[in-house]
Scaffold this active site. Structure first.
Site, PDB file in Angstrom:
ATOM      1  CG  ASP A  54      -2.255  -0.532   1.042  1.00 20.17           C
ATOM      2  OD1 ASP A  54      -2.470  -1.140  -0.019  1.00 20.17           O
ATOM      3  OD2 ASP A  54      -3.110  -0.367   1.923  1.00 20.17           O
ATOM      4  CD  GLU A  79      -6.110   3.314   4.241  1.00 17.87           C
ATOM      5  OE1 GLU A  79      -6.259   3.090   3.036  1.00 17.87           O
ATOM      6  OE2 GLU A  79      -6.639   2.645   5.137  1.00 17.87           O
ATOM      7  CG  ASP A 154      -7.858   3.710  -0.197  1.00 21.44           C
ATOM      8  OD1 ASP A 154      -6.846   2.995  -0.029  1.00 21.44           O
ATOM      9  OD2 ASP A 154      -8.946   3.490   0.360  1.00 21.44           O
ATOM     10  CB  ILE A 156      -5.153  -1.525  -2.339  1.00 21.33           C
ATOM     11  CG1 ILE A 156      -3.973  -1.619  -3.313  1.00 21.33           C
ATOM     12  CG2 ILE A 156      -6.133  -2.684  -2.612  1.00 21.33           C
ATOM     13  CD1 ILE A 156      -3.144  -2.857  -3.151  1.00 21.33           C
ATOM     14  CG  ASP A 157     -11.601   1.192  -0.634  1.00 22.95           C
ATOM     15  OD1 ASP A 157     -11.356   1.277   0.584  1.00 22.95           O
ATOM     16  OD2 ASP A 157     -12.753   1.162  -1.091  1.00 22.95           O
ATOM     17  CB  THR A 159      -6.671  -3.866   2.333  1.00 23.43           C
ATOM     18  OG1 THR A 159      -6.897  -2.471   2.412  1.00 23.43           O
ATOM     19  CG2 THR A 159      -5.220  -4.130   2.026  1.00 23.43           C
ATOM     20  CG  ASP A 306     -12.157   4.865   2.520  1.00 22.44           C
ATOM     21  OD1 ASP A 306     -11.309   4.095   2.047  1.00 22.44           O
ATOM     22  OD2 ASP A 306     -12.395   4.970   3.739  1.00 22.44           O
TER      23      ASP A 306
END
Ligand code: 2IP
Ligand code: CA
Length: 382
Positions: A54, A79, A154, A156-157, A159, A306
């Site tokens: 991430d 994030e 973000d 990788i939303d 995860t 997000d």
């Protein structure tokens, strides 16, 4: 603005490549899914590799945007924190270096000397993706300059869906309740002075598998500022449900949504139009794509990273995203701009990441009349 959008499309595709490589390369995949147990859990190893993946994606985006638009350095937020501690107790700041070799050397210090994994990751970061050519991005003439703007990333939303990696088969016209399809790269651009989301890029790295068995992704973008609106997604054509008289509203929720909210919405939706899906970004994408009319979240469990990117796409299509608690408090019949989520001000009373939470919950919509009906239905119910 067209240059910025093209750059964001390119870095989001690069991020999607890194996400795919981490699952495809056996060595990286092993690190990605390893659960630390027993003694290992207490060992001061690199925090989870998934966090490193991430962070690496986030720093790559920050690096590439900052290189082309130095006016935006200092206004590119994400994030993750890029500070890591390795097995020797040393603190390492993860950044993307000028050369692939330098990045690999830096990553190896975080990966406790795993040079193979570090090189694979560095190669993916420094590889240029196949050019994305969205012809219509050529014509974005808006009175905005990079000095007006900030970015929320973000990397990788969803995860957990990315790590779990279930491969669901897509059913045309239906959302994916879970699985790799819910994992998204989200890059949102907001106006520093007003906090409104003005540009968003969503990349879905795992959309379908091609004939060779490799994952293919897809991407979406939207721009909205004043009266200027442009989006890669077409607005659903069949008119609003109000005007066509079509009944039930379809609502997508988190599977962990409160029972009281589910019950309050059942009269509007019926049980078959109350749907569940993973990933905050993915649920908003479902509204953007017309797979659900509305996304309701009653908790403050999402953050600016997000929602910023998909919010920009909703606005580009004439919809938006509001603070649910604000809407329920407000007595006005018509929803106004004051309830739309903004992206420039932290909640100064809250600690850590919660400073950037969408604390009052949210509702994402394309049709403001449907938003109105949902708010009326939820008033006083939880
Ligand atoms: C999460 C992720 C979760 C979502 C949560 C987000 O982001 O999108 O799926 O919860 O709100 O913060 P839910 O799926 O219940 O809506 P991340 O995966 O980046 O931590
Ligand atoms: Ca997220």
């Amino acid at each position: 603005m067209a240059d910025l959008l093209r750059l964001l499309l390119r870095v989001a595709e690069k991020a999607a490549n890194v996400a795919r490589v981490c699952r495809q390369e056996a060595l990286l995949f092993q690190l990605l899914v390893q659960e630390k147990t027993g003694k290992d859990k207490n060992k001061k190893f690199v925090q989870d590799f998934k966090t490193l993946a991430d962070v690496v994606i986030q720093e790559m985006i920050r690096h590439d945007v900052g290189t082309q638009f130095d006016e935006m350095i200092g206004f590119i937020h994400g994030e993750e924190s890029n500070k890591f501690e390795n097995g020797l107790g040393e603190s390492v700041t993860v950044t993307v270096c000028v050369t692939e070799e330098e990045t690999a050397a830096l990553l190896a210090t975080v990966l406790d000397g795993d040079h193979m994994a570090a090189s694979l990751l560095a190669r993916a970061i420094h590889q240029d993706p196949v050019a994305i050519t969205d012809i219509s991005t050529e014509t974005l003439n808006m009175p905005l300059s990079p000095t007006d703007l900030g970015i929320w990333i973000d990397p990788i939303d969803a995860t957990s869906q990315y790590i779990e990696g279930r491969e669901e088969v897509l059913v045309e016209g239906h959302l994916s309740p879970s699985g790799l399809q819910c994992a998204l790269v989200l890059i949102g651009v907001y106006h520093r002075a007003t906090g409104e989301p003005v540009m968003g890029v969503i990349n879905q790295p795992f959309h379908h598998k091609d004939s060779t068995g490799g994952w293919k992704g897809q991407h979406f973008w939207g721009v909205s500022y004043g009266s200027f609106k442009a989006c890669s997604v077409d607005r659903p054509k069949d008119g609003t449900k109000e005007s066509t008289g079509r009944g039930g509203i379809s609502v997508v929720l988190s599977s962990s949504e409160k029972q009281a909210v589910k019950e309050a919405l059942t009269p509007l939706c019926g049980l078959d139009r109350l749907m569940y899906a993973s990933g905050a970004g993915y649920k908003i994408l479902c509204v953007i794509q017309g797979l659900a009319d509305i996304y309701v979240l009653s908790e403050g469990s999402t953050f600016k990273w997000d929602s910023c990117a998909p919010h920009a796409l909703l606005r580009a299509l004439g919809g938006g995203m509001v603070d649910l608690a604000e809407c329920l408090r407000s007595s006005s019949g018509e929803r106004g701009h004051q309830e739309e989520l903004t992206y420039h001000r932290p909640l100064t009373e809250s600690p850590g990441a919660d400073r950037w939470a969408n604390q009052g919950g949210l509702v994402a919509y394309l049709d403001s009349k449907l938003l109105q009906r949902v708010i009326l239905e939820l008033k006083g119910k939880f």
